[in-house]
Design an enzyme around this catalytic site. Structure first.
Site, PDB file in Angstrom:
ATOM      1  N   GLU A   1      -5.893 -27.797  28.954  1.00 56.72           N
ATOM      2  CA  GLU A   1      -6.506 -26.472  28.836  1.00 56.72           C
ATOM      3  C   GLU A   1      -7.836 -26.582  28.097  1.00 56.72           C
ATOM      4  OE1 GLU A   1      -2.750 -23.360  28.625  1.00 56.72           O
ATOM      5  OE2 GLU A   1      -3.683 -24.024  26.765  1.00 56.72           O
ATOM      6  N   CYS A   2      -8.921 -26.186  28.718  1.00 57.33           N
ATOM      7  CA  CYS A   2     -10.243 -26.109  28.104  1.00 57.33           C
ATOM      8  C   CYS A   2     -10.627 -27.458  27.481  1.00 57.33           C
ATOM      9  CB  CYS A   2     -10.296 -24.966  27.097  1.00 57.33           C
ATOM     10  SG  CYS A   2     -11.984 -24.443  26.685  1.00 57.33           S
TER      11      CYS A   2
END
Length: 435
Positions: free
Chosen positions: A313-314
């Protein structure tokens, strides 16, 4: 568990410091405090945890829904819950502070910057109180906490000007030691820039704790969600300064469904024996040189090629890419699992609540499933021409041309921070268990 919402008239008014002062004041009376944050945030909660010594709960209607917000609230533990708001009280179309307060039926303590005002502070608070009635909102602004306020005449002028229906809950004095340093993604984390204890104690002494306790209310009980049975899956979760943006509820859900082991890519830890790897968001750009040299990154790449389910994530997406270029122009090799390169920028590239629809099956969703989350990043991704995407973006920016979820092997990299109420982490555990 009773609670109050600490809201602001605007962003930057000092909600975080006010919240910490309230937490410290309640602790001074021997109360166990459960902190929480309205809206998707990882930084303010780190300051909550540094003072309250317990993880802060995230309460966001877009991510969790009404019942999910209530469930997450009641998963906390304490005598009283102090919920810090997001932006100004009424700001935000998906999950404003006012919307969270309505969903939980909690009273609102309004933080007003009184640095250059006295009677006008009372007028501002009265306006926020009346606006709820004017718009038909069930928002109960019960009083004021005056930020950056001196004692004596300054404090008396504010207190005496308040109408009878608004309670004066105290003040936070103007002290440089109560300021939290900024960086490009907002405030520094709680473990990096903790508030000075003496200054926080001084602020806590100016809080009327008994009035806060009297104002606090108990939210409605939620409908209980049935959690599926545990699996035999083993999930490795990266946890260090480069990968630190994880909701407490996410780790709780993973541990309900799988055996969880944490590891640190920055420390060069051996990758735990696992069926799934979760790389949460964080600050890989601040540690790019260390990550480039870390044997753990090579182990993650090998596991991905071997078919291990991987979710980044990110910051995790950035670490799974081929390379990361920092704002000073230095380029560092990353895990090289996803066919993309990442570049940091001086200004943020996306900030929004997100909704995705699955174009194909992936470790977090079946085809056509929808997932909600949020994005906030200063990087951009250049993808190879043959890159595959798992999601189309219904709301938000995504990675490239209204697409998100770079997919290779059984590895998914996304800019979308997910919450377990969306079902994404249940799907991830089940995908890992299939290996």
């Amino acid at each position: 568990m009773k609670g109050v919402v600490v809201a602001g008239t605007r962003s930057g008014v000092g909600k975080t410091v006010a919240t910490l002062a309230i937490v410290r004041a309640l602790q001074g009376q021997g109360r166990a405090v459960q902190p929480a944050k309205a809206g998707p945030d990882f930084i303010d909660p780190s300051h909550h945890e540094a003072v309250a010594a317990t993880p802060s709960r995230t309460l966001d209607l877009w991510l969790e829904g009404h019942e999910g917000v209530r469930r997450n609230y009641y998963r906390g533990d304490g005598d009283v819950c102090v919920v810090e708001g997001v932006m100004g009280l009424y700001d935000g179309d998906c999950s404003s502070t006012a919307m969270v307060a309505e969903a939980l039926d909690l009273p609102v303590v309004l933080v007003v910057d009184a640095n250059a005002g006295m009677e006008s502070v009372a007028a501002t608070a009265h306006g926020f109180h009346e606006y709820a009635s004017h718009t038909g909102r069930d928002v109960d602004v019960v009083g004021v906490l005056a930020q950056r306020t001196h004692g004596g005449r300054h404090e008396r002028g504010i207190r005496d000007a308040l109408p009878d229906h608004l309670t004066y809950f105290g003040r936070v004095p103007p002290r440089s030691a109560l300021e939290i340093p900024d960086r490009h993604l907002g405030l520094q984390m709680g473990e990096e820039a903790a508030i000075d204890d003496e200054a926080l104690d001084e602020a806590a002494e100016a809080i009327h704790v008994d009035r806060l306790r009297d104002a606090a209310r108990t939210p409605p009980r939620p409908e209980e969600r049935v959690v599926d049975d545990p699996t035999d899956a083993r999930v490795a979760v990266a946890r260090d300064a480069a990968f630190r943006f994880t909701y407490p509820a996410t780790l709780e859900r993973l541990r309900e469904r799988a055996a969880v082991a944490t590891f640190s890519p920055l420390a060069g830890d051996a990758l735990p024996d696992c069926d799934g790897i979760y790389l949460p968001g964080g600050y890989p750009e601040l540690h790019a040189e260390t990550l480039e040299a870390s044997p753990t990154m090579d182990a993650i790449a090998t596991a991905a090629v071997d078919g291990t389910a991987v979710l980044g994530e990110c910051g995790g997406l950035m670490a799974l890419s081929e390379s990361l270029t920092t704002t000073d122009g230095e380029t560092h090799g990353m895990a090289g699992v996803l066919p993309a390169t990442v570049r940091m920028h001086d200004r943020y590239q996306a900030l929004d609540h997100v909704e995705l629809r699955a174009r194909r099956g992936s470790p977090t969703a079946a085809t056509h499933d929808r997932r909600r989350g949020h994005e906030f990043h200063y990087s951009s991704v250049d993808v190879d021409g043959d890159a595959r995407f798992a999601f189309e973006v219904l709301r938000g920016d995504g990675i490239d041309d209204e697409r998100d979820g770079l997919y290779e092997y059984r590895t998914l990299g996304t800019y979308c921070h997910l919450h377990p109420e969306s079902g994404a982490f249940d799907a991830f555990v089940e995908s890992a268990a299939e290996r």
